[in-house]
Design a protein around this motif. Structure first.
Motif, PDB file in Angstrom:
ATOM      1  N   LEU A 186       0.836  -1.202   0.000  1.00  0.00           N
ATOM      2  CA  LEU A 186       0.000   0.000   0.000  1.00  0.00           C
ATOM      3  C   LEU A 186       0.871   1.251   0.000  1.00  0.00           C
ATOM      4  N   GLU A 187       1.909   1.245   0.806  1.00  0.00           N
ATOM      5  CA  GLU A 187       2.804   2.409   0.863  1.00  0.00           C
ATOM      6  C   GLU A 187       3.457   2.656  -0.489  1.00  0.00           C
ATOM      7  N   ARG A 188       3.894   1.592  -1.142  1.00  0.00           N
ATOM      8  CA  ARG A 188       4.496   1.752  -2.467  1.00  0.00           C
ATOM      9  C   ARG A 188       3.460   2.237  -3.476  1.00  0.00           C
ATOM     10  N   PHE A 189       2.269   1.651  -3.413  1.00  0.00           N
ATOM     11  CA  PHE A 189       1.226   1.960  -4.389  1.00  0.00           C
ATOM     12  C   PHE A 189       0.842   3.434  -4.365  1.00  0.00           C
ATOM     13  N   VAL A 190       0.595   3.998  -3.178  1.00  0.00           N
ATOM     14  CA  VAL A 190       0.112   5.382  -3.119  1.00  0.00           C
ATOM     15  C   VAL A 190       1.184   6.385  -3.535  1.00  0.00           C
TER      16      VAL A 190
END
Length: 242
Positions: A186-190
């Motif tokens: 999630l951190e990478r995605f956003v």
């Protein structure tokens, strides 16, 4: 399974159904129905992430927990990431489930099913789909289809998502917009910029695929009712009243 949190993004601004999270369904606001179903999954803490004090008040009145986030988020993924960082700065939660706030009929068992593919360490993000049985859905651009390879009974490795007509031999699958992320995913995605495929199809999950992230799909029996229009609201009221 590592510690899990369910976050429900909810905002007041809706072009087709203004104030959608607070509309009454069988005596309770829609966001409260979603909250209760998420709690029924028994995966961990459930928190509503919202830009609205009125939504937060409704959630807290129902015995739930809410956290206020910025109003300018482009997507629910951005909203839940802000909420996650505020709620869990120590990074205890390793899995984050994003349950859309307009799914008042989602089955708790289906929410639980969404995390199953994350038992495979190769999977970054997990989501849900159901086999299309209504032939009209095959050509409906509002029905997002997922295409992928079967990697285990009831599980696909997603190759693409599309609004285009379903073609070729079936089965074809109706994507359900509920996601379970590894926190690092999630951190990478956003932090990724929107991809060309994402912008063309207007499907956020294509950004992850285009960045080489792996999405697997748990197959469930049916598609929950999403409430975006007055007609769907009437149907939800009928279902929940019954």
């Amino acid at each position: 399974m590592p510690e899990t949190i369910i976050l429900i993004p909810a905002r007041m601004a809706s072009t087709r159904l203004p104030g959608k999270p607070l509309v009454d369904l069988a005596g309770a606001p829609m966001i409260v129905h979603v909250l209760r179903r998420a709690q029924g999954a028994k995966l961990g803490d459930v928190v509503v992430a919202t830009d609205s004090g009125a939504i937060a008040t409704a959630v807290e009145k129902a015995g739930g927990r809410a956290v206020l986030t910025r109003a300018d988020h482009v997507s629910g993924s951005d909203r839940i990431y802000e909420a996650l960082e505020a709620l869990d700065p120590e990074h205890r939660c390793a899995i984050v489930v994003n349950v859309q706030g307009d799914l008042p009929t989602i089955a708790p068992a289906d929410i639980r099913a969404a995390i199953a593919p994350l038992a495979d360490p190769k999977v970054d993000i997990a989501t849900l789909a159901a086999e299309i049985t209504d032939q009209a859905e095959l050509a409906n651009p509002n029905v997002v289809k997922v295409k992928g390879d079967v990697v285990a009974p009831g599980r696909l490795h997603a190759k693409t998502f599309t609004r285009a007509d379903a073609t070729g031999r079936g089965p074809h699958y109706h994507h359900i917009g509920l996601y379970a992320y590894r926190r690092v995913a999630l951190e990478r995605f956003v932090k990724l910029p929107p991809s060309a495929n994402e912008q063309r199809e207007r499907l956020e999950q294509l950004r992850a695929l285009d960045a080489g992230m792996r999405i697997d799909v748990a197959l469930v029996a049916s598609v929950p009712l999403g409430v975006d229009t007055p007609e769907e609201l009437a149907k939800a009221r009928s279902l929940l009243a019954g």
